[in-house]
Structure formats: C-alpha cells, structure tokens
Design a protein around this motif. Structure first.
Motif, PDB file in Angstrom:
ATOM      1  N   GLN A   1      -4.245 -12.342 -17.839  1.00 47.30           N
ATOM      2  CA  GLN A   1      -3.215 -12.941 -16.946  1.00 47.30           C
ATOM      3  C   GLN A   1      -3.952 -14.140 -16.200  1.00 47.30           C
ATOM      4  N   VAL A   2      -3.943 -15.055 -16.705  1.00 48.27           N
ATOM      5  CA  VAL A   2      -4.361 -16.490 -16.133  1.00 48.27           C
ATOM      6  C   VAL A   2      -3.265 -17.591 -16.363  1.00 48.27           C
ATOM      7  N   PRO A   3      -3.017 -18.147 -15.367  1.00 47.74           N
ATOM      8  CA  PRO A   3      -1.730 -19.250 -15.127  1.00 47.74           C
ATOM      9  C   PRO A   3      -1.753 -20.134 -16.167  1.00 47.74           C
ATOM     10  N   TRP A   4      -2.734 -20.634 -16.964  1.00 48.50           N
ATOM     11  CA  TRP A   4      -2.733 -21.471 -18.011  1.00 48.50           C
ATOM     12  C   TRP A   4      -2.660 -20.992 -19.519  1.00 48.50           C
ATOM     13  N   LYS A   5      -2.647 -19.768 -19.672  1.00 46.25           N
ATOM     14  CA  LYS A   5      -2.703 -19.237 -20.909  1.00 46.25           C
ATOM     15  C   LYS A   5      -1.212 -19.090 -21.415  1.00 46.25           C
ATOM     16  N   HIS A   6      -0.644 -19.394 -22.618  1.00 47.07           N
ATOM     17  CA  HIS A   6       0.582 -19.066 -23.008  1.00 47.07           C
ATOM     18  C   HIS A   6       0.535 -17.569 -23.729  1.00 47.07           C
ATOM     19  N   ASN A   7       1.063 -16.855 -23.228  1.00 43.00           N
ATOM     20  CA  ASN A   7       1.136 -15.315 -24.027  1.00 43.00           C
ATOM     21  C   ASN A   7       2.100 -15.231 -25.295  1.00 43.00           C
TER      22      ASN A   7
END
Length: 105
Positions: A47-53
């Motif tokens: 859960q990091v803001p810059w990562k696409h899940n």
C-alpha cells in the motif's frame, strides 16, 4: 535478445487456477529453442501511493533470442493447449515485445 512482458488479466478469484497451469508450462517452454527466460510474476501487495495494484493479473517475463523464436513459441502445440486450458478464466492478454535501447559490446 528480446524481452517480452505479457499481462494476463484474470477473472476475479481465478488467479491461482491459471497460475497452476502456467507452472506446469514453464519447464516445457524453457526447453524451447531460443528461450532464455520464462517466469511468472504476480503483484506484490504493498500500500504505497505510487504503485499500481494488479491483484487479478499474472505477468510473464520472457527472454527470446529473436522474433522468429517468439513466433515459433506462440505456434507450439503446448501453447495452443495451454491457451485452451485457461481461456475461461482469462479476460484479456496484453503483450509487449521490447528491445534494449543500446546494444551491448
């Protein structure tokens, strides 16, 4: 050497079933002429803001000596059988064929 990144988009809840089929396929593909790498990767849950899940995707990371080898791979009977085995669980497949920007000496 070409690098292939294929994103296999899976129906929700079916990733493990497709991954099991891919795991059976990997040792067969690695024996193909021109194959230098054939790995399955899944999304690292962070859960990091810059990562696409992408929890419902499997990414294939492949290395092929040439486009001819990659095209032969796509036509192999075991690939036809594999696509038939997973087709009901797959929503889409996106394939990137990449080459280095600089040749190594």
């Amino acid at each position: 050497m070409l690098t292939v990144v294929a994103e296999i988009c899976i129906k929700p809840g079916r990733r493990d079933a497709v991954l099991a089929e891919i795991q059976k396929l990997i040792p067969v593909v690695l024996q193909e002429e021109g194959c230098g790498q054939y790995d399955a990767l899944v999304d690292h849950q962070a859960q990091v803001p810059w990562k696409h899940n992408s929890p419902d995707s499997i990414f294939m990371l492949e290395q092929w000596e040439s486009l001819r080898h990659l095209e032969q791979h796509q036509q192999m009977p075991h690939m036809e059988a594999h696509r038939a085995a997973i087709k009901d669980n797959v929503v889409d497949v996106k394939i990137l064929v990449l080459e280095p920007t600089q040749r190594r000496a």
